[in-house]
Structures are given as structure tokens and as C-alpha cells.
Design an enzyme around this catalytic site. Structure first.
Site, mmCIF file in Angstrom:
data_model
loop_
_atom_site.group_PDB
_atom_site.id
_atom_site.type_symbol
_atom_site.label_atom_id
_atom_site.label_comp_id
_atom_site.label_asym_id
_atom_site.label_seq_id
_atom_site.Cartn_x
_atom_site.Cartn_y
_atom_site.Cartn_z
ATOM 1 N N SER A 1 0.822 -1.222 0.000
ATOM 2 C CA SER A 1 0.000 0.000 0.000
ATOM 3 C C SER A 1 0.850 1.265 0.000
ATOM 4 O O SER A 1 0.322 2.358 -0.182
ATOM 5 C CB SER A 1 -0.908 0.027 1.225
ATOM 6 O OG SER A 1 -1.757 -1.082 1.224
ATOM 7 N N CYS A 2 2.140 1.120 0.219
ATOM 8 C CA CYS A 2 3.045 2.259 0.341
ATOM 9 C C CYS A 2 3.750 2.524 -0.987
ATOM 10 O O CYS A 2 4.421 1.641 -1.528
ATOM 11 C CB CYS A 2 4.075 1.972 1.439
ATOM 12 S SG CYS A 2 5.419 3.171 1.538
ATOM 13 N N GLY A 3 3.624 3.741 -1.489
ATOM 14 C CA GLY A 3 4.258 4.108 -2.751
ATOM 15 C C GLY A 3 5.767 3.964 -2.723
ATOM 16 O O GLY A 3 6.369 3.463 -3.680
#
Length: 116
Positions: free
Chosen positions: A11-13
């Protein structure tokens, strides 16, 4: 380089971009989705030692309940922070990459280049 591990949050860019950069450089790491797998205290203690950091150094505050738990208080002990990280894996900053050259929080993602 097959001995590369990335502790990853899809979920983390920054985590996604770090993984993509590794692959772009021809490295297919072992991907550990730590939010699913969780952390153990010995695992985190070993990572922190390899990185030369304390639990406080890798405490994720943004988007977590770290402040509400009192973990951002200067009086919060490393043991309390470590315990909270094992109970709620999101409290650990990401992504962490481990290679034969060492381990680092790859934020910004270009830090991974020092490890490969």
C-alpha cells in the site's frame, strides 16, 4: 543477487517504488509483507542491530496510533516501542531492505542502490 529481502507494504508508494527499482536493477528479492507476516522481537532487534538504529529511529508515526499510544513521548522506552511494533506491525517504517552489504530503511528509495 538472490539474498535480498525487502520488508514491504504494497500500500506504500515508496515501498512499491523500491521494489520496482530492485527489479529494474535485475534483483528479484524475497518479499516479506510484514503487515501480514508480523514481526517478532528477536527479528526486529536483529534488524535494528544490523542497521545501527534504535526502535525509536524506525517508529512510524504518520498514519499510525504511535502518538496515542505514548510512543512519541521521549520517556517511552525502546522496550515499549519494540513491544508495540510486534503488536502492531504498521508502527515500523518501511521499506527495509537487507542484503549481504547491510540493511537500511530505503526512504528515499534510492538508498537501496547502496545495498546492491
Amino acid at each position: 543477487m538472490s539474498d535480498v529481502v525487502i520488508y514491504h507494504n504494497p500500500s506504500c508508494g515508496t515501498s512499491r517504488n523500491t521494489l520496482a527499482l530492485l527489479r529494474e536493477k535485475g534483483v528479484e528479492p524475497t518479499v516479506v509483507e510484514y503487515l501480514k507476516a508480523g514481526w517478532t522481537a528477536p527479528q526486529l532487534t536483529g534488524l535494528f542491530a544490523k542497521m545501527g538504529v534504535s526502535p525509536r529511529d524506525l517508529l512510524r508515526v504518520r498514519g499510525t496510533d504511535a502518538e496515542a499510544r505514548g510512543l512519541t513521548d521521549p520517556a517511552a522506552s525502546d522496550a515499549a516501542i519494540l513491544k508495540a511494533m510486534t503488536e502492531n506491525p504498521v508502527l515500523v517504517e518501511r521499506p527495509i531492505v537487507v542484503t549481504a552489504k547491510g540493511a537500511a530503511l530505503c526512504r528515499p528509495m534510492d538508498r537501496v542502490l547502496e545495498l546492491i
